[in-house]
Design a protein around this motif. Structure first.
Motif, short mmCIF file in Angstrom:
data_model
loop_
_atom_site.label_atom_id
_atom_site.label_comp_id
_atom_site.label_asym_id
_atom_site.label_seq_id
_atom_site.Cartn_x
_atom_site.Cartn_y
_atom_site.Cartn_z
N ASP A 179 -1.48 -4.51 -9.29
CA ASP A 179 -1.01 -4.85 -7.94
C ASP A 179 -1.48 -3.80 -6.93
OD1 ASP A 179 0.21 -7.16 -8.72
OD2 ASP A 179 2.22 -6.30 -8.91
N GLU A 180 -1.50 -2.54 -7.34
CA GLU A 180 -1.92 -1.49 -6.42
C GLU A 180 -3.40 -1.63 -6.07
OE1 GLU A 180 -1.95 1.40 -3.77
OE2 GLU A 180 -0.17 0.52 -4.71
N GLU A 181 -4.23 -1.98 -7.05
CA GLU A 181 -5.65 -2.18 -6.77
C GLU A 181 -5.86 -3.38 -5.84
OE1 GLU A 181 -7.83 -0.54 -10.81
OE2 GLU A 181 -6.80 -2.47 -10.87
N LEU A 182 -5.08 -4.42 -6.03
CA LEU A 182 -5.18 -5.57 -5.15
C LEU A 182 -4.69 -5.21 -3.74
CD1 LEU A 182 -3.92 -8.33 -7.61
CD2 LEU A 182 -6.25 -8.06 -6.75
N ARG A 183 -3.69 -4.35 -3.67
CA ARG A 183 -3.17 -3.92 -2.36
C ARG A 183 -4.20 -3.07 -1.61
NH1 ARG A 183 1.24 -2.42 -4.24
NH2 ARG A 183 2.27 -4.44 -4.02
N GLN A 184 -5.03 -2.35 -2.35
CA GLN A 184 -6.08 -1.58 -1.69
C GLN A 184 -7.13 -2.51 -1.07
OE1 GLN A 184 -7.62 1.17 -4.58
NE2 GLN A 184 -5.69 2.28 -4.78
N MET A 185 -7.32 -3.67 -1.68
CA MET A 185 -8.24 -4.65 -1.10
C MET A 185 -7.60 -5.38 0.09
SD MET A 185 -9.79 -6.58 -4.44
CE MET A 185 -9.86 -5.77 -6.04
N ARG A 186 -6.31 -5.69 -0.03
CA ARG A 186 -5.59 -6.40 1.02
C ARG A 186 -4.24 -5.71 1.24
NH1 ARG A 186 -6.48 -12.07 2.24
NH2 ARG A 186 -4.36 -12.04 3.08
N PRO A 187 -4.09 -4.93 2.31
CA PRO A 187 -2.84 -4.20 2.54
C PRO A 187 -1.61 -5.10 2.56
CG PRO A 187 -4.55 -3.39 4.00
CD PRO A 187 -5.12 -4.60 3.32
N ASP A 188 -1.78 -6.38 2.90
CA ASP A 188 -0.63 -7.28 2.94
C ASP A 188 -0.39 -7.97 1.61
OD1 ASP A 188 -2.91 -8.84 2.98
OD2 ASP A 188 -2.07 -10.34 4.36
N TYR A 189 -1.01 -7.47 0.55
CA TYR A 189 -0.84 -8.10 -0.75
C TYR A 189 0.62 -8.06 -1.19
CZ TYR A 189 -1.05 -9.15 -5.70
OH TYR A 189 -0.82 -9.71 -6.94
N ARG A 190 1.07 -9.16 -1.77
CA ARG A 190 2.43 -9.26 -2.28
C ARG A 190 2.39 -10.01 -3.61
NH1 ARG A 190 2.85 -14.44 -1.72
NH2 ARG A 190 1.93 -15.51 0.08
N PRO A 191 3.41 -9.85 -4.46
CA PRO A 191 3.46 -10.60 -5.72
C PRO A 191 3.37 -12.10 -5.45
CG PRO A 191 5.09 -8.87 -5.72
CD PRO A 191 4.52 -8.90 -4.33
N GLY A 192 2.59 -12.76 -6.26
CA GLY A 192 2.38 -14.19 -6.10
C GLY A 192 1.13 -14.54 -5.33
N LYS A 200 -9.67 -12.34 5.09
CA LYS A 200 -8.33 -12.82 5.41
C LYS A 200 -8.28 -14.34 5.36
CE LYS A 200 -6.60 -8.95 8.17
NZ LYS A 200 -6.11 -8.52 9.51
N ASP A 201 -9.36 -14.98 5.77
CA ASP A 201 -9.42 -16.44 5.69
C ASP A 201 -9.46 -16.91 4.24
OD1 ASP A 201 -9.40 -16.65 8.40
OD2 ASP A 201 -11.53 -17.17 8.62
N LEU A 202 -10.09 -16.13 3.38
CA LEU A 202 -10.29 -16.54 1.99
C LEU A 202 -9.45 -15.68 1.05
CD1 LEU A 202 -14.17 -16.94 2.22
CD2 LEU A 202 -12.48 -18.79 2.10
N MET A 203 -10.02 -14.59 0.60
CA MET A 203 -9.40 -13.62 -0.30
C MET A 203 -10.39 -12.47 -0.42
SD MET A 203 -10.08 -15.78 -3.83
CE MET A 203 -9.61 -17.33 -3.01
N PRO A 204 -10.03 -11.33 -0.98
CA PRO A 204 -11.02 -10.25 -1.13
C PRO A 204 -12.24 -10.74 -1.90
CG PRO A 204 -8.81 -9.44 -1.57
CD PRO A 204 -8.69 -10.93 -1.43
#
Length: 652
Positions: free
Chosen positions: A578-591, A543-547
């Protein structure tokens, strides 16, 4: 038939230990002679150890190697079997210093052949100190022929070369094979990095086939500073692998090869003969030196396998398992070389947080300790390991009971020393001390409160190391070091690092592999925890950095492939949906991916000043965070060249 037995020595020399290295050379040479080897092959710079770096600027350092070579010749002159030896050293002449191979037989130095191709890339700086051998040139050095040479023996003609000479397509072997060399001995000190073992085997096969020779390759083994050498030895006859020695092991092996087969295959290869004839029409042949030894009067058993058509069984490990095992062996070897060769330490110390990085560091240290005390009876061995590895947990209110329990359980499972020393009171005292130093309008940032904890732990580890002659092993990984997610004077510090060049994603996968191999059930709980520095409430590293998969991809593409931020973003956008990124970070959003790219590039450039202060880390790949040997970047630089504003023009 013309069978000869070849001895291939993978020794672990210590740089500068010329007398000790010489003793080991003489002992191994005697063993080879007793086993009736026709030729004994050692490695590059084996008399001095490799790499010598700027030590060769001391004239006495080079002269001692010449004296050691003469001592080796004298000591091996009276051996019962007339073995010819090839060994590496530095020699000087006319104001130049050369990385050379000496050929010794019958108590005398028969000839010296200098390295022609000096690597100056990656971890290598050889052209800084060494001069190149010149094709066709010969003269006398140390009382022996020196230069571009072949050697004629009763069993055939051979030549020698040094490491990098093999890696050049039109290297010295091209002209030497055309001039009559049937056997080539390559003496190497080639550092290990992921993927290099298979590359070497393929290259050796190519050189042996293209030049129609029997190719013998011998590599150094052991750790030296941040470099690790995996050893290994190969005999490849005209493109066919005949012998492969075990890597990561000091010792020597032997193999019997029929040189008449090379001569027959040369006769059959019209392509090779046409090339050799063309070369000799345009160039003079390489000088041949006569090696005056008696012909061998024995016939070694060349068909030891009793099998003429069925190949030997293949490797038992899968490619993935072999990859994991090489990583573990490299880190274990690096730690062993650093601990043993410096002579400055008596035990190992680890600040154990209960996280993945420090746990993996402990497991590697434990594996090294098991090897280090291998010769002891089991009960004594376990006791020595317990007194050898000391782990310290230094919790504050931010450390969870889960990670504290993992630390204790892992130390119990591995039977190493464990002590919990809370630092909460020291933390509060230091916070108040820092506040007293601030001005009227200055506040103590939350980040500084985090760093204070890390620095207290580091100070205590340094004090323990100082009091006990302990080697404090730094536990950080490459991913977090690359973006400065570490504390100068805190967890960035230590005497030596095992994971400093290992990405976080690989840390996790390697832990999973070791859990299964050693049945370490405590790692199940560890692998389920989210990575956290545990320096603040509810802190999570990703969360501090990125997946971490995204972070490691940024590092590989930006630092490794040298992509600009715009190119980097396009590559990542094509890698994950985007869905794969959302699986890494549930709060993932475009951008958010674009923000991660900006964040990574800015942090990476801004954190160079940090990672150049880190301790030496085991060299594990071609892309390492090592300003001295791998990634030479200016500490002081502007971010303007990144052109991060161009990312804003891209669609998400």
């Amino acid at each position: 038939m013309q069978p000869i037995k070849i001895g291939l020595a993978n020794l672990d020399p210590t740089v500068g230990a010329i007398h000790s290295n010489l003793e080991r050379l003489i002992q191994t040479a005697a063993e080879m002679s007793a086993n009736r080897c026709a030729i004994g092959v050692f490695t590059e710079q084996v008399i001095s150890g490799y790499p010598t770096e700027d030590l060769v600027q001391w004239r006495g350092f080079v002269e001692q190697q010449g004296r050691a070579l003469r001592s080796f010749a004298e000591a091996t002159g009276g051996l019962t079997h007339p073995t010819i030896f090839a060994l590496g050293l530095s020699v000087s002449d006319r104001g130049f210093v050369y990385n050379a191979v000496a050929v010794v037989a019958g108590g005398r130095i028969v000839g010296l052949v200098p390295k022609e191709h000096l690597p100056t890339y990656g971890v290598f700086y050889e052209s800084r100190v060494f001069a190149r051998g010149i094709p066709g040139e010969t003269r006398t050095v140390l009382g022996a022929p020196f230069g571009d040479l072949l050697f004629r023996t009763p069993f055939g003609v051979f030549t020698v070369e040094v490491c990098e000479d093999m890696w050049v397509a039109d290297g010295p072997l091209l002209r030497r094979s055309a001039s009559g060399a049937e056997l080539v001995l390559n003496l190497s000190a080639s550092p290990w990095r992921t993927g290099i073992a298979e590359t070497r085997k393929e290259l050796i096969a190519t050189r042996a086939s293209d030049n129609q020779v029997t190719f013998v390759y011998v590599n150094q083994v052991g750790g030296q500073d941040s470099l690790v050498f995996d050893g290994g030895a190969y005999v490849n006859q005209n493109g066919r692998l005949l012998h492969e020695a075990e890597r990561w092991r000091e010792g020597w092996s032997s193999f019997v090869v029929d040189l008449d087969r090379t001569r027959r295959l040369r006769f059959e290869s019209t392509t090779w003969r046409a090339g050799a004839e063309a070369y000799l029409r345009a160039h003079p042949p390489v000088r041949i030196v006569e090696v005056g030894i008696p012909d061998s009067d024995f016939l070694p058993e060349i068909f030891a396998s009793k099998n003429f058509f069925v190949p030997d069984a293949g490797p038992k490990l899968s490619p993935e398992e072999r990859w994991y095992e090489d990583l573990v062996a490299a880190m274990r070897t690096g730690l062993g070389g650093y601990f043993r060769k410096t002579g400055a330490f008596e035990k190992l110390g680890i600040a154990l947080s209960g996280g993945k990085d420090s746990s993996l560091t402990l497991i590697i240290a434990w594996l090294y300790a098991r090897e280090h005390f291998l010769d002891l009876p089991e009960k004594e061995r376990r006791a020595r390991i317990r007194d050898f590895i000391h782990c310290f947990s230094m919790p504050t209110r931010f450390n969870s009971q889960t990670t504290r329990m993992i630390s204790r359980k892992l130390c119990t499972a591995l039977e190493v020393s464990f002590l919990e020393v809370p630092i909460e009171e020291a933390f509060e005292r230091e916070v108040e001390a820092v506040r007293a130093m601030l001005g009227p309008n200055e506040e103590l940032p939350a980040l500084t409160r985090q760093n204070i904890q890390a620095r207290i732990r580091a100070q205590r580890m340094w004090n323990w190391a100082n009091a006990t002659r302990g080697l404090w092993i730094q536990t950080g990984n490459m991913s977090e070091k690359a973006v400065g997610y570490t504390t100068v004077g805190g967890d960035l510090m230590g005497a030596y690092s095992l994971l400093g060049n290992l990405p976080k994603t690989i840390v996790i996968r390697l832990l999973g592999y070791l859990r299964e191999k050693y049945d370490l059930e405590v790692l199940d709980e560890l692998l389920e925890t989210k990575a956290s520095a545990e320096l603040a409430e509810n802190q999570e590293d990703e969360k501090d950095l990125m997946p971490f998969p995204v972070l490691d991809a940024c590092f590989a593409l930006f630092a490794g492939e040298k992509l600009m931020p715009v190119e980097l973003y396009s590559a990542l956008r094509a890698t994950w949906t985007d869905e794969e990124l959302r699986q890494m970070r549930p709060d993932y959003r475009p951008g958010m991916l674009k923000d991660w790219v900006k964040r990574f590039c800015g942090l990476f450039i801004g954190s160079i000043f940090k990672w150049v202060q880190a301790p030496q880390s085991v060299h594990l790949g071609n892309l390492d965070l090592d300003r001295e040997r791998a990634l030479q970047l200016p500490v002081v630089q502007s971010r303007q060249w990144l052109d991060l504003e161009a990312l804003d023009a891209l669609s998400d």
